[in-house]
Each structure stands twice: as structure tokens, then as C-alpha cells.
Design a protein around this motif. Structure first.
Motif, PDB file in Angstrom:
ATOM      1  N   THR A 175      37.178  43.322  32.430  1.00 41.95           N
ATOM      2  CA  THR A 175      38.398  42.171  32.756  1.00 41.95           C
ATOM      3  C   THR A 175      37.933  40.859  33.735  1.00 41.95           C
ATOM      4  O   THR A 175      37.322  41.544  34.725  1.00 41.95           O
ATOM      5  CB  THR A 175      39.702  42.708  33.283  1.00 41.95           C
ATOM      6  N   LEU A 176      38.064  39.889  33.428  1.00 42.55           N
ATOM      7  CA  LEU A 176      37.761  38.648  34.477  1.00 42.55           C
ATOM      8  C   LEU A 176      39.051  38.057  34.977  1.00 42.55           C
ATOM      9  O   LEU A 176      39.710  37.756  34.050  1.00 42.55           O
ATOM     10  CB  LEU A 176      36.772  37.710  33.721  1.00 42.55           C
ATOM     11  N   VAL A 177      39.242  38.126  36.147  1.00 39.15           N
ATOM     12  CA  VAL A 177      40.341  37.365  36.719  1.00 39.15           C
ATOM     13  C   VAL A 177      39.829  36.042  37.255  1.00 39.15           C
ATOM     14  O   VAL A 177      38.893  36.186  38.475  1.00 39.15           O
ATOM     15  CB  VAL A 177      41.076  38.164  37.927  1.00 39.15           C
ATOM     16  N   ALA A 191      46.423  37.510  42.701  1.00 44.93           N
ATOM     17  CA  ALA A 191      45.124  37.413  41.581  1.00 44.93           C
ATOM     18  C   ALA A 191      44.269  38.555  42.214  1.00 44.93           C
ATOM     19  O   ALA A 191      43.629  39.502  41.611  1.00 44.93           O
ATOM     20  CB  ALA A 191      44.437  36.367  41.661  1.00 44.93           C
ATOM     21  N   ARG A 192      44.305  38.722  43.467  1.00 45.68           N
ATOM     22  CA  ARG A 192      43.396  39.800  44.329  1.00 45.68           C
ATOM     23  C   ARG A 192      44.260  40.935  43.947  1.00 45.68           C
ATOM     24  O   ARG A 192      43.189  42.028  43.615  1.00 45.68           O
ATOM     25  CB  ARG A 192      43.110  39.652  45.822  1.00 45.68           C
ATOM     26  N   ALA A 195      43.247  42.107  40.174  1.00 49.58           N
ATOM     27  CA  ALA A 195      41.958  42.462  40.161  1.00 49.58           C
ATOM     28  C   ALA A 195      41.883  43.805  40.910  1.00 49.58           C
ATOM     29  O   ALA A 195      41.165  44.733  40.253  1.00 49.58           O
ATOM     30  CB  ALA A 195      40.949  41.573  40.818  1.00 49.58           C
ATOM     31  N   ALA A 201      37.209  45.475  37.651  1.00 46.86           N
ATOM     32  CA  ALA A 201      37.709  44.094  37.192  1.00 46.86           C
ATOM     33  C   ALA A 201      36.732  43.257  37.864  1.00 46.86           C
ATOM     34  O   ALA A 201      36.610  43.415  39.422  1.00 46.86           O
ATOM     35  CB  ALA A 201      39.234  43.679  37.387  1.00 46.86           C
ATOM     36  N   ARG A 202      36.370  41.877  37.439  1.00 54.07           N
ATOM     37  CA  ARG A 202      35.869  41.011  38.317  1.00 54.07           C
ATOM     38  C   ARG A 202      36.479  39.794  38.591  1.00 54.07           C
ATOM     39  O   ARG A 202      37.317  39.390  37.894  1.00 54.07           O
ATOM     40  CB  ARG A 202      34.549  40.537  37.164  1.00 54.07           C
ATOM     41  N   LEU A 203      36.532  39.391  39.887  1.00 56.84           N
ATOM     42  CA  LEU A 203      37.523  38.360  40.375  1.00 56.84           C
ATOM     43  C   LEU A 203      36.496  37.169  40.858  1.00 56.84           C
ATOM     44  O   LEU A 203      35.620  37.220  41.555  1.00 56.84           O
ATOM     45  CB  LEU A 203      38.248  38.784  41.365  1.00 56.84           C
TER      46      LEU A 203
END
Length: 234
Positions: A175-177, A191-192, A195, A201-203
Motif C-alpha cells: 500500500t502506498l498513501v 493520511a498518517r 498509513a 504501508a509507505r507514506l
């Protein structure tokens, strides 16, 4: 990659992502303009997306922006075997993070249709931010005026009822945010939070962008999505 747009948008809003089509097949989804009374818009879109007539591949990467991120999260939780990667842009996972905004928007949606037309350019400026080019603002205005106030209100109710935050830990997909640092609609803290709840997950923050980073900062956005998809081809 299947791309799900925001609250009142169509697949056309993803046009700035065209360079990615050189390496990946992009399917730009346009939600049905009208939801039957038997379903909520969220339920109806999930049903239509999973229907064989949608023509989606057996497994695919899924990207959702704003309201589209809500659909993406719900779809990935319901059909984990079909989603091989997830990109969440300006993510909406829990109304607790955006309740004041959602209530304000619901009030505006109840305005008479001519008044809603007047508000559309202001909404475009807020969503697009300072760096959104004129053609991008025009596209947002056009799309905001194509959907009925009733349908928009029903989609806002989906957001008001949403609380997937506690279920994000169930996601077992790369997952990419992506979040704009100047997003006035979905705060960076939201958003943080998303993630932090999705395992691994990558933020990524685009500091100068607002709510629609793929429209205002397409080069930086496409670079990050391309890098992410390259790392998770299957």
C-alpha cells in the motif's frame, strides 16, 4: 491499475497520469451517475466493480482518490484476492478525521442548484490548490456540475458513515498513501493515521500539493506511483 475518482469526479480527472500508461494499463473508472434506492453509493459501486461486465482483470492494482480511496479500501477488504497493490490518495477511512468538513459540504449540497453552480469554482480552487492549472480547475467545475445534488448527498452520507480505520490492519497488500501537504479537505494527520494502520504501508507527502496531487503535481505524483508499482509488479 484501476483508478477510482473522488466524490463528484469521473475517470477524466486522471488524465494527467497518462505518462504511466506507457508502462501500465490504466483503467479510469467513472462511477454510475445514479445509485438505485436499494443500495448506498458505496454498495452499488462495489457491486458494479465486481460484476463480470466491468471487464476488470482477475488481479489488479487499485488506486482511489478521496471518496475513491474509501471505495478502494472497502473493495480490498471485501475482495483481497483480486487486489495486488493499493494506492490511496488523500485517503478517507474514518469520518472522525473529517466530520466538520463533511457536514459543511453536506450543507452546501442542499443549496439550490443555481447556487451550487456558483460555488463550483470556489470548490475547485480549494480542492486543486494554488498550483492547479486553469484547465484542471475547469475540469473540476465541469465534473462538479454533472452530478445531481441528491447523488452527491448520498455519497457524502457514505463518508459520514465510514469508519474503516479499525479494519485497515486486515489489509495484506502493498500500500502506498499519497497526501498533499496543503490539503484543506483531508488533513495530513488523517493520511498518517491511515498509513500507520495498514501493515507495511509507505507514506509519501507532496508538500506543495493540495487535495488532488495527480492534477496539480503530475510529474512528482507519477514518479512516486511508478516507483511503487515497479517494486510490486505482482
Amino acid at each position: 491499475m484501476v483508478c477510482l475518482p473522488g466524490l463528484g469526479a469521473s475517470g477524466r480527472s486522471f488524465a494527467p497520469m497518462e505518462p504511466l500508461a506507457q508502462a501500465w494499463n490504466l483503467l479510469l473508472w467513472t462511477p454510475p451517475l445514479k445509485t438505485p434506492a436499494t443500495h448506498t453509493p458505496l454498495q452499488w459501486n462495489l457491486s458494479v466493480l465486481n460484476h463480470p461486465e466491468a471487464g476488470l482483470p482477475e488481479r489488479f492494482a487499485l488506486m482511489g482518490s478521496s471518496y475513491g480511496s474509501l471505495l478502494s479500501i472497502a473493495y480490498a477488504l471485501e475482495h483481497p484476492q483480486r487486489v495486488k497493490a493499493l494506492v490511496l490518495v488523500s485517503p478517507v477511512a474514518s469520518v472522525r478525521k473529517i466530520r466538520r468538513l463533511a457536514l459543511t459540504l453536506s450543507t452546501l449540497v442542499r443549496a439550490p442548484r443555481p447556487l451550487a453552480y456558483v460555488f463550483a469554482p470556489t470548490v475547485a480552487r480549494v480542492m486543486g490548490g494554488r498550483w492547479l492549472p486553469a484547465e484542471g480547475r475547469a475540469e473540476i467545475v465541469r465534473e462538479a456540475r454533472r452530478i445531481s445534488p441528491l447523488e452527491l448527498m448520498r455519497r457524502l452520507r457514505d463518508i459520514l458513515a465510514a469508519d474503516f480505520l479499525h479494519r485497515l490492519q486486515e489489509l495484506r497488500v502493498p500500500t502506498l498513501v499519497i497526501e498533499g501537504g496543503r490539503d484543506l479537505l483531508v488533513p495530513p494527520a488523517a493520511a498518517r493515521d491511515v498509513a500507520a494502520h495498514v501493515p507495511g504501508a509507505r507514506l509519501e507527502f507532496l508538500e506543495a500539493a493540495s487535495h488532488l496531487p495527480y492534477m496539480s503535481h503530475p510529474e512528482a505524483f507519477n514518479e512516486r506511483v511508478s516507483d511503487f508499482l515497479s517494486r510490486h509488479p505482482d
